[in-house]
Motif scaffolding. Structure first.
Motif: not given
Length: 175
Positions: A100-118
């Motif tokens: 589940n790639l959740f050990y420290t939680g660092q990656m999942w916590s930092a994962l977000r939408i960083i850009a939007q385009s049209q």
């Protein structure tokens, strides 16, 4: 209703759709990201429809000592002999049946939408990490497991249906 009034309503509807489309696209992206994160942490990551499993390759348990999250992990790492990452996680009371790639939680916590385009009527969102360390983890895990961020067809259908309801609501306001 006169032709002129109908044309005005349609023009207003199109303007409203154009104005609200970026927010709808962003909401779709955020909904997909949240669902994928929750499913992955709870059930494990999937790649091409299959759950990823922890390796059964044996390493010296002592090599895990610095990564122990609790006393049980420290005891496992200090018990001598060989073991694997799944066993180490299980010893610490963590999910160990699927990755589940959740050990420290660092990656999942930092994962977000960083850009939007049209591009015309097509809207896209770019998912990434909000910091360099998490970004490196994300890239390493994609290289190791493949695109575990890809939404299932079922999740896509649900998100599209939700967005279609938003669009229908806008259309109903003007017609």
């Amino acid at each position: 209703m006169s032709t002129t009034e109908a044309q005005r309503k349609i023009a207003n509807m199109l303007a409203a759709l154009k104005a609200e489309a970026p927010a709808i696209a962003l909401r779709m992206g955020q909904t997909g990201l949240t669902a994928m994160k929750e499913d992955s942490i709870r059930d494990g990551i999937t790649v091409d429809g299959s759950f990823a499993n922890y390796t059964t390759n044996q390493v010296y348990k002592s090599s895990m000592k610095k990564k122990a999250r609790n006393a049980a992990g420290g005891a496992y790492a200090s018990s001598g002999g060989k073991g694997n990452w799944g066993e180490f996680r299980a010893a610490q009371g963590l999910k160990s049946d699927h990755v589940n790639l959740f050990y420290t939680g660092q990656m999942w916590s930092a994962l977000r939408i960083i850009a939007q385009s049209q591009n015309g009527y097509r809207y896209s969102v770019l998912v990434g990490a909000s910091n360099g360390d998490a970004g490196r983890l994300l890239i390493a895990n994609i290289e190791r497991y493949g695109n575990f961020l890809k939404l299932s067809d079922e999740k896509k259908r649900l998100i599209i249906a939700d967005a279609a309801a938003d669009v229908t609501d806008i259309v109903k306001r003007y017609l």
